[in-house]
Write a protein that holds these residues in place. Sequence first.
Motif, short mmCIF file in Angstrom:
data_model
loop_
_atom_site.label_atom_id
_atom_site.label_comp_id
_atom_site.label_asym_id
_atom_site.label_seq_id
_atom_site.Cartn_x
_atom_site.Cartn_y
_atom_site.Cartn_z
N VAL A 68 0.61 8.72 -27.53
CA VAL A 68 1.30 7.74 -27.49
C VAL A 68 1.28 7.15 -25.85
CG1 VAL A 68 3.51 6.40 -27.24
CG2 VAL A 68 2.89 7.59 -29.37
N LYS A 69 1.37 8.19 -25.10
CA LYS A 69 1.26 7.60 -23.65
C LYS A 69 -0.32 7.31 -23.25
CE LYS A 69 4.91 11.44 -22.57
NZ LYS A 69 5.51 12.30 -21.79
N LYS A 70 -1.16 7.48 -23.99
CA LYS A 70 -2.60 7.28 -23.68
C LYS A 70 -3.07 6.07 -24.32
CE LYS A 70 -3.64 12.26 -23.74
NZ LYS A 70 -4.05 12.44 -22.31
N SER A 71 -2.33 5.43 -25.44
CA SER A 71 -2.69 4.45 -26.37
C SER A 71 -1.84 3.02 -25.90
CB SER A 71 -2.22 4.81 -27.79
OG SER A 71 -2.77 6.14 -28.02
N LYS A 72 -2.72 1.99 -26.57
CA LYS A 72 -2.36 0.84 -26.36
C LYS A 72 -1.44 0.37 -27.71
CE LYS A 72 -5.90 -0.83 -23.03
NZ LYS A 72 -6.98 -1.73 -22.88
#
Length: 308
Positions: free
Chosen positions: A105-109
């Motif tokens: 999630v922390k890497k995703s838009k």
Amino acid sequence: MQLQKTSLERLNTKSKKPKVLWLQAITCNGNTHSFLSANDNRMKLFLNSFDLIYHPSITTHTTIKEILNSKVDIDFLLVEGAITPQKEFFSISGYTPYEMFNKLVKKSKYIIAVGSCASYGGVHAKFELNGEIKGLSDSLDSQNIYSLAHPVVNLTGCPVHPEWIFQTLFSLKDYGKISLDEKGRPKEIYYGLAHHGCTRNEYFEWKIEGHFGKKEGCLFYEQGCRGPMTHSNCNKILWNDVSTKTRAGMPCIGCTEFDFPRDNMLETKKNIGIPAEVPLGISKRAYLSISGVAKTFKIDRLHKKLID
């Protein structure tokens, strides 16, 4: 002489195509099977428009472990299956589904819940006693949700139609947003009912009951069909461009709704011969009045086989 780029270097290289990652959690893989059975032209358009960096059923240059431990940016995180912090279910590269999801999630838009299990826990949550199997929104760390470019998109269904996935991805890619209903589902997909477009609607209107596996008759009064109260466009876009459950003689089981799965799905619950639930948008009193009038008529054409 320039050395060939490693898989992670490829990932970190800026690309014109948005990166898509498909994560599987607690799932039967039904949504993957649906996705991979999509129309060839649609799949080709998807692969030409997006960079699918990981899918557990498709060969890719990178592993999920490499992605979890990298700084790569993910445009679209698609999740199939329910989330749990329980290690006894399974772990990949030492991570539970919950840990993997929250790292990604922390890497995703954008986050897209593919299927009912990912949206709200589905079958797995219903029969799990500890209450630790959940959908994506309930599994998000509070600090993560504020970094998203858009609320979590719920594509409910068991499984989802591949066209729903494509439509959602292209809408977000081109416009950066998509209008959602109160359940977080795209309105363009879920605004109507499975009943709309059903080839049995005339039987429904004249209250003529059918039978499982037959082309004639309505499946609402005895067979438990949920078409008149289920939000989806199944009967408009068809599966494999050919058919749907109701066209094949199978009642709609309401798999896009948040009360799925229900008990005794293939029978209509009644009180004194009256369906306990009536179609959306009409009162029970009005429905009974209309039904009473309809049953006074007999249309010979509708009591014959469609194909001899």
